[in-house]
Design a protein around this motif. Structure first.
Motif, PDB file in Angstrom:
ATOM      1  N   SER A  98       0.919  -0.965   0.082  1.00 33.40           N
ATOM      2  CA  SER A  98      -0.064  -0.023  -0.022  1.00 33.40           C
ATOM      3  C   SER A  98       1.031   1.242   0.055  1.00 33.40           C
ATOM      4  CB  SER A  98      -0.904   0.021   1.304  1.00 33.40           C
ATOM      5  OG  SER A  98      -1.449  -1.364   1.456  1.00 33.40           O
ATOM      6  N   PRO A  99       1.478   1.696  -0.925  1.00 35.07           N
ATOM      7  CA  PRO A  99       2.301   2.925  -1.343  1.00 35.07           C
ATOM      8  C   PRO A  99       1.558   3.929  -0.769  1.00 35.07           C
ATOM      9  CG  PRO A  99       1.746   2.059  -3.511  1.00 35.07           C
ATOM     10  CD  PRO A  99       0.930   0.981  -2.665  1.00 35.07           C
ATOM     11  N   PRO A 100       2.055   4.776   0.314  1.00 37.35           N
ATOM     12  CA  PRO A 100       1.471   5.919   0.929  1.00 37.35           C
ATOM     13  C   PRO A 100       1.206   7.082  -0.076  1.00 37.35           C
ATOM     14  CG  PRO A 100       3.663   5.759   1.736  1.00 37.35           C
ATOM     15  CD  PRO A 100       3.584   4.409   0.709  1.00 37.35           C
ATOM     16  N   ASN A 101       1.960   7.063  -1.268  1.00 32.75           N
ATOM     17  CA  ASN A 101       1.645   8.409  -2.061  1.00 32.75           C
ATOM     18  C   ASN A 101       0.449   8.259  -3.175  1.00 32.75           C
ATOM     19  OD1 ASN A 101       2.882   6.159  -3.354  1.00 32.75           O
ATOM     20  ND2 ASN A 101       4.731   7.197  -4.122  1.00 32.75           N
ATOM     21  N   ARG A 108      -5.875   2.272   2.446  1.00 33.39           N
ATOM     22  CA  ARG A 108      -5.912   0.956   2.819  1.00 33.39           C
ATOM     23  C   ARG A 108      -5.187   0.984   4.218  1.00 33.39           C
ATOM     24  NH1 ARG A 108      -3.146  -1.731  -0.891  1.00 33.39           N
ATOM     25  NH2 ARG A 108      -5.147  -1.790  -2.236  1.00 33.39           N
ATOM     26  N   ARG A 109      -3.944   1.954   4.071  1.00 37.89           N
ATOM     27  CA  ARG A 109      -3.414   2.034   5.436  1.00 37.89           C
ATOM     28  C   ARG A 109      -4.056   2.437   6.470  1.00 37.89           C
ATOM     29  NH1 ARG A 109       2.842   3.186   5.400  1.00 37.89           N
ATOM     30  NH2 ARG A 109       3.454   1.951   3.609  1.00 37.89           N
ATOM     31  N   LEU A 110      -4.908   3.551   6.290  1.00 37.31           N
ATOM     32  CA  LEU A 110      -5.615   4.233   7.231  1.00 37.31           C
ATOM     33  C   LEU A 110      -6.640   3.176   7.827  1.00 37.31           C
ATOM     34  CD1 LEU A 110      -6.783   6.408   8.761  1.00 37.31           C
ATOM     35  CD2 LEU A 110      -8.255   7.430   7.046  1.00 37.31           C
ATOM     36  N   THR A 141       3.437   5.318  11.082  1.00 36.86           N
ATOM     37  CA  THR A 141       2.795   6.455  11.117  1.00 36.86           C
ATOM     38  C   THR A 141       3.046   7.649  10.259  1.00 36.86           C
ATOM     39  OG1 THR A 141       2.483   5.610  13.474  1.00 36.86           O
ATOM     40  CG2 THR A 141       1.654   7.926  12.964  1.00 36.86           C
ATOM     41  N   HIS A 142       4.577   7.877  10.333  1.00 36.84           N
ATOM     42  CA  HIS A 142       5.026   9.140   9.662  1.00 36.84           C
ATOM     43  C   HIS A 142       4.638   9.020   8.083  1.00 36.84           C
ATOM     44  CE1 HIS A 142       7.976   5.899   8.947  1.00 36.84           C
ATOM     45  NE2 HIS A 142       8.136   6.745   7.951  1.00 36.84           N
ATOM     46  N   ALA A 143       4.409   7.961   7.506  1.00 33.41           N
ATOM     47  CA  ALA A 143       4.238   7.828   6.106  1.00 33.41           C
ATOM     48  C   ALA A 143       2.786   7.910   5.842  1.00 33.41           C
ATOM     49  CB  ALA A 143       4.375   6.319   5.458  1.00 33.41           C
ATOM     50  N   LEU A 144       1.665   8.135   6.953  1.00 30.78           N
ATOM     51  CA  LEU A 144       0.280   8.503   6.700  1.00 30.78           C
ATOM     52  C   LEU A 144       0.143  10.000   6.184  1.00 30.78           C
ATOM     53  CD1 LEU A 144      -1.307   6.884   9.566  1.00 30.78           C
ATOM     54  CD2 LEU A 144      -1.658   6.282   7.252  1.00 30.78           C
TER      55      LEU A 144
END
Length: 1367
Positions: A98-101, A108-110, A141-144
Motif C-alpha cells: 500500500s504505497p502511501p503516495n 488502505r493504510r488508514l 505512522t510518519h508515512a500517513l
C-alpha cells in the motif's frame, strides 16, 4: 469497548456484536447472521499476502491487495491477530503493498490503523500480539498523509471521550500520531485549513476539556509523557489530572502519582507536588471528620478506611522521594514551596519532608524548614493568644506541633522511611531549643516549670516525638535510648533536664523494653563519678524502677557507687552519697512501717513487681546495712558530702523505718564528737573541730547545726511512728535499745538548751566588735562560727517548741534562745554590711517548713484558751513574729526558685504544696484582719514591714503555684478562709473563687489609695498590684469577672493622682496586660498620649497645650514613666500589625481572585486590611501627640525615635503590599488607606522633622557655650557622647525610613493611578537649616559686641559638621 469497522457498512458496530465461534472459526452477526467464507480461505489469503511480501514483486502484491475487499482484509487481520499467527508479517506485507503516495494505498493504510487500534484495545488479543501490532503501526505512522493523521487522531480523541480506552495499550500510538501531525504543513479543519502544529493544539485542548473515564486516567498520563507539549498545555493537562484524583479509587492513586512525577520531568514540578500534597491533605481532613462523626453516630462504615489511606500515603511518599533522588530540580522546588508558605504544612507534607531528609543533600535544609515552621507556629500561637484583636480577626490557628505528632501516630502504618527522620527531628529540636547554660556555666533549674516560650515548647515537642516514637517503633528504640544516654554523658557543660525528663518518661512507659537494653544503661553508670551532681540525681531517680526488677543493673550500680566513694573529685563522692541514699529509700526492709508518709514514691510510676516478698526482705536488709556502713565513711569527708548525708537520712528513715536504729546510732555517735559532756562547761558544743584550715583559707568541716537538726527530726519522727503504730507495745530488745538512745539524746538536747541560753557570745569566741568580713581568714572563721551557732539556736527552738506542748516555762526558754539568736543575727547583718565585700545573704533558716507552718498558724489563728497564756509570750515579741514570717517567706522563695525546700519533706511535692496552702491561709488572714489603724504609732513602722512581708509571701506563693502547680491553683485558693463577714465562695466555681480574692486585694489597694499621699505606702501598693496581675491571669478573658477587673483597673487609673512613678508603672502594666486580652489598646494609647502631651508641654514653648486629663495617674512626676510604657505598647501593636501584613502578603499570590474582588470596592474591603488600616490610623494619631511632647532627652526620646522608625517601616511594608495587589489585580486602593497616607503625610511627618530638630537642639546646645567650655575643661565629653550615641543613630534611621516610605508611595501612585504624593511635604532634615528668628537675633547682636559674633561663628561652623557626622 471499541468497535470494529465493517467494509460494506462503515458504521461502527459494538464489539459485543461480533462473536467469534472458536470451533468453526467463522464470524457471525448477532442480528444478520450472514456467514463469510471459511477459515481455510482466509488462511490462504493470509499466506498469500505473507508470501508475496517476502518476495520482491511489489506490483503483484499491490494487485492482490486491491482485489480484496475492505471487509476481507479486516477479517484476515482480525483472525490472524486472534490466532496470533504471522500477523506482524502480514501487516508489514499490507503496508508494503500500500504505497502511501497513492490514494488507494493511503486509504488502505488508514483502514488498517482504524481497525487495529480498537482491536488491540478490545482485550481479546494476547499481550505480545497487541504490542507487536502497535509497534508496527508506530513505525509506519510518519508515512500517513495529513488528512489520514487528522482522522486517526480524531478517532483516538473520540474514543477517549466516550471512555473506550479500557486497557490503554493502543494509547502508545497516539503520541506518534500527534508528532507526525504537528510535522504536517496544513490540515483541513472545518471549512478552512490549520497548520499541523495548531491542529495538534486544538486536539489536546479538546481532549483536556472533555470528560475522562477514571479507568483511563493512568494510561492517558503515561501517554502524555511522550507528547510534546507547550508549558501552557502542560499546566492545563496537570490541572486536569489533579482534578481526576478525587474520582479514582484509593488503590489507583500511587501508580498515578508515579506517572505524574515522570510527567513532571517536562515542567510544572511545583504544581504537581502541590496538587498531590493538597489531595492527601483533603483526604486526611475528610477521614478525621468522618472518624469524629463516626464516633458520635456509631457508624461502622467508613468511606475511607484509615489503614488503607495510610498505606497509600506511605507508597506515594516513597514514589516522591524516589523521584526527588533522581531529579534534584524537583527537590529544590519542593523545599522552595514549603519555605515560602509555612501555613501549607499538613501531616502528609511533614511525613514527606522527613522522608526527604534521608537524602543527604537535603537533610540540613529540611530540618531548617521544619525548625522555622515549628517556631513560627508557636510564636504565632503565642501572639494570637496574647491579643483579643488578633483572635477576633483571624480564625483558629493550625498547629504544626499537632501535625508532627499526627505524623508520629500515622507512621505506625509501615512508614519506616519516616521514622528515622522523626528520631532526627526529635533530637534536633531538643538540642537546638533545650535549656542553655547560664552565666559562668551555672544552670537554671527549670525542669518543674511549664513550657512557656516558643523555644521551650519546641524542646518539649522534640521530647514528645521521641517518647511516642519509642513506644510505637521497635527498630528505633535502641537508637533513641543510646542517643539520650550519650547526651547525658557528654553534655556536661549545659543543662540536661529535658533529656533526663525524656529518659524518665521512657523508663516509666516501657520499663520491660528498657531492660532489654540494660547494657547501655550499665555503660552510662561507668561515667557517674564524672558527671555533674544534678545529672546524677536525675539519672538515678529515673533508673530507680529498673533497679527493683534487675539484679544485674543494681549490682553494676553499687560497684560504680563504691568506686565513686573514693573518687578524687568532690562531685564524684557527692554522686556516690546521692546514689546510696536513693537505694536506701527504695529498697524496703520487711517490717518497715507503712506510714502514710511513705506512700510517696520516688518515681511517678513504679513497676508492679513483687520485690517486697519474704524471700527478698532478708537480702534487702543485708544490702541496706552494707550501704549504711559505706555511708558512715562519708562522715569523715568534706562538709558538702556530710551535708548531703544529713539531708538524706530523714527521708531514708521515713521510707525504711527498720533502718532506724542503725541510722540513729550513726548520727548519735557523730553528734557526741562535738558535744561537751561536762555539764558545767560552756558552750555545750565544740566549735573548734567543726572548721579546718588549708593554707590561708578557713573551711567548714562539719555542718554542726544540720547534724543536730537531722538527729532531732529522725528522733521525733521515730517517736511519733512508734506511738501511732503500737501505743502499748514495749517488748522488743531493739526498741529498748532505741529508747536508750532516745532518752540519752533528750538529755543531751535539754542540756544543750540550758547551756546555750547561759552562753554569752564570748563563750563562742565571738564578740560584738570582732571582725566578720568575708575577705580575711579571721572574719571568715567568725562568720562560720556565727552561722553554726545561729543554726543550733534555730534547731533547739524548733525542738523545744515541739516538746513544750504549749507550757509557758518552755516557751520562756524558747524566747531566750530566740533573743540570743536575734542578737547574733543583728551583729552579723551590721558587720557584714560594713565591709568592702558586699554583705552575704542571711543564711538559710534551719527551721523545717512543717514547723513554720504550725508556728505561724498558732501565732495568728489559734484562739483556744488553754494555750492563750503560753502563746501570748511569743506574740508579744514583735521581733519573733517578724522572724517567723520572714523565714516563711524565705522558704516560699526557695520553693519558687528551685521547686523544693531544705529540711524534712522538702522534696515531697504534696507536702510542699500543703505548706503553700497553709501559708496562704495564714498570711492572708494576717494581712486582711489586722488593719494598721488598730496599731499605735510606735508599732506602725514594724507593722508596715510585717504586712509587707505577708504580701511578699502571698505574691511568691501565687507565682510559685502558677509555675509549678498550674493545675492546683483552685485547690490553693480554696484553702484560704478569709474573715467571716464575707460571703464564702462556692468551691465548685474556680472563677468565682479567684475573683473573690481579687476583690479582697482590690479592697486593700483601694484603702491604701484613699488614705492620702502621706499615708500611702508605695512598696505595699506595688505588691498588691503584682498580686492582682498574677491572680487576674487565672480569669478567662471571656468571663464577666474579667470585664469587672478591667473596669475597676481603668477606674483606679483615672482617679488616682499619686506622684509615684514605680506604682504608676505597675498599675499601667496591669491595665495594658488586661486590656490587650479584652480589646485592642490603641484608643487607650491615644488617651494616655494626650495626657502625657498636656502634662509635659509642647516642644514649641510658644504653643500652649489644651489641658486634658483622661487618666489622673499621669502627672508631671509619672509622665515619663507612662510615656515609656505607652511606647512599649505601641511596639506591641506594631508587632501585631506587621505580622498581619506579612500574613496577607504570603496569602496574596495564592488567592488572587479573592483579594481581587475584595479590593475592587472600598465598601467591601478585606477585614484584615481594614483592621490594619484602622490600627495604624489610631497609632499615628497617638504618635502625633507624643512627637509634639517636650520629652526629656535620653531613653524616652530615643525610644520614641525608634518606634517612629518602626512605624514608617511598617507603613512601607503596607505600601509594598498594595503595590503587589495592584500589580496582580489592578484593584482600586481602599479609601481608608488613602486617608491613612494623608494622615501620615500631613500630620505625622512634619511633626517628626520638628521633633528631630528639638531632639538635636536638646542634644547639642544643652547648656550654652559656657557649659561646653566647662565640659571640655573637665573632659566629661566622652561620657556624654557615649550616652548620646544611640540617639545619633536613631535620627538618621528615622529620616531614612521616612524617605523609603515616600519612595514606595511614588511607585504605588504610578501603579494605582492615584496621586498619593499630594499629601507629602518636602523634607527639611537633610537640608542646611537656617532658623530665621535666630538669624535676626544674631544680626542685631552683631552690632553690640564683636565677641558675640565670634562665638556665633564658632557655633554656626560647628553645627553643620556635627550634623554631617550624624548622617
Amino acid at each position: 469497548m471499541f468497535q470494529y469497522q465493517c467494509c460494506e457498512c462503515p458504521l461502527w458496530l459494538p464489539a459485543e456484536d461480533v462473536r467469534l465461534s472458536g470451533a468453526s472459526g467463522r464470524r457471525e452477526r448477532k442480528e444478520g447472521g450472514q456467514h463469510t467464507d471459511s477459515w481455510s480461505i482466509m488462511r490462504a489469503e493470509m499466506d498469500k499476502i505473507v508470501t508475496l511480501s517476502d518476495g520482491d514483486n511489489t506490483a503483484e502484491l499491490q494487485k492482490y491487495l486491491s482485489s480484496l475487499t475492505n471487509e476481507q482484509l479486516i477479517t484476515v487481520i482480525t483472525n490472524g491477530a486472534l490466532k496470533g499467527k504471522k500477523v506482524g508479517t502480514m501487516i508489514k506485507g499490507i503496508f508494503k503493498g500500500s504505497p502511501p503516495n497513492s490514494t488507494e494505498g493511503s486509504n488502505r493504510r488508514l483502514l488498517v490503523y482504524q481497525h487495529c487500534v480498537p482491536l488491540c484495545e478490545s482485550g481479546d488479543l494476547q499481550t505480545e500480539v497487541a504490542a507487536d501490532i502497535i509497534g508496527l503501526l508506530m513505525l509506519e505512522t510518519h508515512a500517513l498523509p495529513g488528512p489520514s493523521l487528522a482522522q486517526l487522531a480524531s478517532l483516538f480523541v473520540e474514543a477517549i471521550k466516550v471512555g473506550k480506552m479500557g486497557t490503554g495499550k493502543s494509547l502508545e500510538l497516539f503520541p506518534t500520531v500527534l508528532t507526525a501531525l504537528s510535522a504536517c504543513e496544513a490540515v483541513s479543519y472545518g471549512k478552512g485549513e490549520l497548520s499541523g502544529e495548531e491542529y495538534k493544539k486544538q486536539l489536546i485542548n479538546s481532549l483536556c476539556s472533555s470528560r475522562w473515564d477514571p479507568q483511563c486516567v493512568i494510561h492517558l498520563t503515561t501517554m502524555f509523557r511522550d507528547v510534546p507539549l507547550s508549558s501552557e498545555e502542560l499546566r492545563f493537562l496537570v490541572e486536569k489530572i489533579l482534578r481526576m484524583f478525587t474520582k479514582l479509587d484509593l488503590q489507583e492513586i500511587p501508580p498515578l502519582v508515579y506517572q505524574l512525577l515522570l510527567l513532571s520531568a517536562k515542567g510544572c514540578k511545583r504544581q504537581v507536588l502541590d496538587g498531590i500534597i493538597s489531595y492527601f491533605k483533603e483526604q486526611d481532613i475528610h477521614q478525621e471528620e468522618e472518624q469524629k462523626h463516626g464516633e458520635s453516630l456509631d457508624l461502622e462504615v467508613q468511606s475511607i478506611p484509615q489503614d488503607q489511606l495510610r498505606y497509600v500515603e506511605g507508597t506515594a511518599i516513597l514514589h516522591i522521594v524516589f523521584a526527588i533522588r533522581l531529579d534534584h530540580e524537583l527537590g529544590r522546588e519542593f523545599l522552595k514551596g514549603l519555605k515560602t508558605s509555612y501555613g501549607d504544612l499538613c501531616p502528609f507534607s511533614v511525613a514527606l519532608l522527613l522522608s526527604v531528609a534521608r537524602i543527604q543533600r537535603y537533610e540540613e535544609q529540611v530540618f531548617d524548614v521544619l525548625k522555622g515552621a515549628i517556631i513560627k507556629s508557636f510564636k504565632d500561637e503565642q501572639l494570637q493568644q496574647g491579643s483579643k484583636f488578633l483572635q477576633d480577626l483571624l480564625p483558629g490557628h493550625s498547629s504544626v506541633a499537632q501535625m508532627i505528632l499526627d505524623t508520629v501516630k500515622n507512621s505506625v502504618f509501615g512508614w519506616d522511611h519516616v521514622t528515622q527522620g522523626l528520631v532526627q527531628l526529635g533530637f534536633f529540636l531538643m538540642d537546638t531549643f533545650g535549656p542553655k547554660p547560664g552565666p559562668f556555666g551555672k544552670t537554671t533549674d527549670g525542669s518543674a516549670t511549664i513550657a512557656r516560650t516558643p523555644a521551650q515548647q519546641a524542646c518539649k515537642l522534640g521530647g514528645q516525638v521521641l517518647l511516642k516514637g519509642f513506644k510505637m517503633h521497635e527498630p528505633i528504640r535502641g537508637e533513641i535510648l543510646e542517643q539520650v544516654l550519650n547526651r547525658l554523658v557528654t553534655k556536661t557543660a549545659s543543662p540536661v533536664n529535658h533529656y533526663l525528663d525524656l529518659f524518665s518518661d521512657i523508663v516509666v512507659s516501657a520499663p520491660m523494653i528498657l531492660l532489654e537494653s540494660s547494657s547501655k544503661v550499665t555503660e552510662t553508670f561507668d561515667h557517674l563519678s564524672y558527671l555533674p551532681l544534678a545529672t546524677v540525681q536525675g539519672l538515678l531517680k529515673a533508673v530507680q524502677p529498673l533497679l527493683k526488677v534487675s539484679m544485674s543493673l543494681k549490682d553494676a550500680l553499687i560497684l560504680v557507687l563504691r568506686k565513686a566513694m573514693f573518687s578524687s573529685q568532690l562531685d564524684g563522692r557527692k554522686s556516690a552519697v546521692t546514689g546510696f541514699l536513693l537505694l536506701l529509700k527504695n529498697f524496703k526492709v520487711l517490717g518497715s512501717l507503712a506510714s502514710s508518709q511513705c506512700s510517696q514514691a520516688v518515681s511517678s510510676s513504679q513497676i508492679q513487681v513483687d520485690v517486697h516478698s519474704r524471700y527478698n526482705s532478708a537480702a534487702n536488709e543485708a544490702f541496706c546495712l552494707e550501704i549504711l556502713s559505706s555511708l558512715r565513711r562519708c562522715l569523715g569527708q568534706q562538709a558538702d558530702v556530710r551535708l548531703m548525708l544529713y539531708e538524706g537520712f530523714y527521708d531514708v528513715l521515713r521510707r525504711n523505718s527498720q533502718l532506724a536504729s542503725s541510722v540513729i546510732q550513726t548520727l548519735f555517735s557523730q553528734l557526741k564528737r562535738y558535744y561537751e559532756p561536762e555539764q558545767d562547761l560552756l558552750p555545750p558544743v565544740k566549735l573548734e573541730p567543726c572548721i579546718t584550715a588549708l593554707g590561708d583559707q578557713v573551711y567548714l568541716q562539719e555542718p554542726l547545726a544540720h547534724l543536730v537538726s537531722c538527729t532531732v527530726h529522725c528522733m521525733l519522727w521515730l517517736q511519733n511512728m512508734r506511738q501511732s503504730a503500737n501505743p502499748n507495745a514495749d517488748d522488743s530488745d531493739e526498741e529498748e535499745e532505741e529508747e536508750g538512745y532516745q532518752s540519752e539524746l533528750q538529755t543531751i538536747l535539754e542540756s544543750m538548751t540550758r547551756r546555750m541560753i547561759k552562753s554569752e557570745l564570748e563563750d563562742f569566741e565571738l564578740d560584738k566588735s570582732a571582725e566578720f568580713s568575708m575577705g580575711s581568714g579571721v572574719g571568715l572563721k567568725n562568720n562560720i562560727y556565727a552561722v553554726l551557732v545561729m543554726g543550733v539556736y534555730e534547731v533547739l527552738m524548733e525542738y523545744n517548741f515541739i516538746k513544750a506542748n504549749y507550757s509557758k516555762s518552755c516557751f520562756e526558754e524558747l524566747m531566750e534562745l530566740f533573743n540570743r539568736y536575734h542578737k547574733l543575727s543583728e551583729i552579723l547583718k551590721e558587720k557584714s554590711g560594713k565591709g568592702r565585700v558586699p554583705s552575704h545573704k542571711t543564711p538559710r533558716s534551719l527551721l523545717s517548713s512543717g514547723f513554720i507552718s504550725t508556728l505561724l498558724t498558732v501565732l495568728f489563728r489559734d484562739s483556744s484558751q488553754s494555750r492563750e497564756e503560753a502563746l501570748s509570750l511569743l506574740r508579744s515579741s514583735g521581733e519573733f513574729v517578724r522572724y517567723a514570717v520572714s523565714v516563711a517567706v524565705q522558704k516560699i522563695q526557695q520553693l519558687e526558685e528551685t521547686g523544693h525546700t531544705d529540711g524534712p519533706d522538702g522534696q515531697n511535692t504534696d507536702k510542699t504544696f500543703r505548706f503553700l496552702c497553709d501559708m496562704t491561709s495564714v498570711l492572708m488572714w494576717r494581712y486582711t484582719n489586722i488593719p494598721s489603724v488598730v496599731e499605735d504609732a510606735g508599732k506602725k513602722e514594724k507593722r508596715s514591714s510585717l504586712s509587707h512581708l505577708c504580701l511578699e509571701g502571698l505574691l511568691r506563693i501565687f507565682t510559685t503555684c502558677q509555675q509549678r502547680y498550674p493545675d492546683r491553683m483552685a485547690q490553693l485558693l480554696s484553702t484560704m478562709d478569709i474573715s467571716e463577714d464575707d460571703a464564702e465562695p462556692d468551691d465548685g466555681n474556680v472563677t468565682e473563687m479567684n475573683f473573690f480574692y481579687i476583690r479582697q486585694f482590690q479592697r486593700a489597694l483601694f484603702t491604701q489609695l484613699s488614705g492620702g499621699e502621706e499615708e500611702f505606702n508605695s512598696k505595699e501598693a506595688q505588691l498588691l498590684v503584682s498580686i492582682l496581675s498574677v491572680l487576674s491571669r487565672q480569669l478567662k478573658p471571656s468571663s464577666q469577672q474579667f470585664v469587672q477587673t478591667i473596669t475597676w483597673t481603668v477606674k483606679i487609673c483615672k482617679e488616682t493622682s499619686f506622684e509615684d512613678s514605680a506604682f504608676c508603672k505597675g498599675l499601667l502594666s496591669l491595665l495594658f496586660n488586661l486590656h490587650v486580652l479584652y480589646k485592642t489598646p490603641v484608643s487607650l494609647l491615644l488617651e494616655l498620649s494626650q495626657d502625657i502631651h498636656s502634662q509635659l508641654g509642647d516642644i514649641d514653648q510658644d504653643v500652649e497645650v489644651e489641658k486634658q486629663s483622661n487618666f489622673a495617674l499621669v502627672n508631671m512626676k509619672t509622665a515619663t514613666t507612662a510615656a515609656l510604657l505607652v511606647l512599649s505598647q505601641v511596639g506591641r501593636v506594631l508587632d501585631e500589625v506587621d505580622w498581619l501584613i506579612a500574613r496577607k502578603k504570603s496569602q496574596a499570590p495564592s488567592d488572587k481572585s479573592d483579594s481581587g474582588e475584595a479590593t475592587q470596592t472600598a465598601g467591601q474591603q478585606d477585614p484584615v486590611e481594614k483592621a490594619v488600616t484602622l490600627q495604624l490610623g489610631t497609632l499615628l494619631t497617638a504618635l502625633n501627640e507624643l512627637v509634639q511632647t517636650a520629652l526629656l532627652p535620653g531613653t524616652c526620646t530615643i525610644t520614641l525615635l525608634r518606634e517612629l522608625t518602626r512605624t514608617y517601616s511598617i507603613l512601607t511594608t503596607l505600601v509594598k503590599y498594595y503595590i503587589q495587589v495592584c500589580a496582580s489585580q489592578h484593584g482600586v486602593l481602599p479609601a481608608r488607606f488613602e486617608k491613612l497616607v494623608k494622615l501620615s503625610g500631613s500630620h505625622l511627618t512634619p511633626q517628626c522633622y520638628s521633633f528631630i530638630t528639638y531632639a538635636q537642639s536638646g542634644e547639642f546646645s544643652g547648656g550654652g557655650a559656657d557649659d561646653k567650655k566647662k565640659k571640655k575643661r573637665n573632659e566629661v565629653n566622652t561620657a556624654a557622647s557615649a550616652k548620646l550615641l544611640p540617639e545619633t543613630k536613631a535620627i538618621p534611621n528615622l529620616i531614612f525610613s521616612i524617605e523609603q516610605y515616600e519612595k514606595y508611595l511614588i511607585t504605588l501612585s504610578k501603579k494605582s493611578k492615584v496621586n498619593l504624593m499630594q499629601y507629602m511635604k518636602l523634607s527639611t532634615s537633610r537640608d542646611f537649616r537656617i532658623n530665621a528668628a535666630t538669624l535676626d537675633a544674631a544680626l542685631q547682636e552683631q552690632d553690640d559686641s564683636q565677641e558675640t559674633t565670634e562665638s556665633q561663628d564658632a557655633e554656626e561652623t560647628q553645627e553643620p559638621k556635627q550634623k554631617r557626622r550624624k548622617q
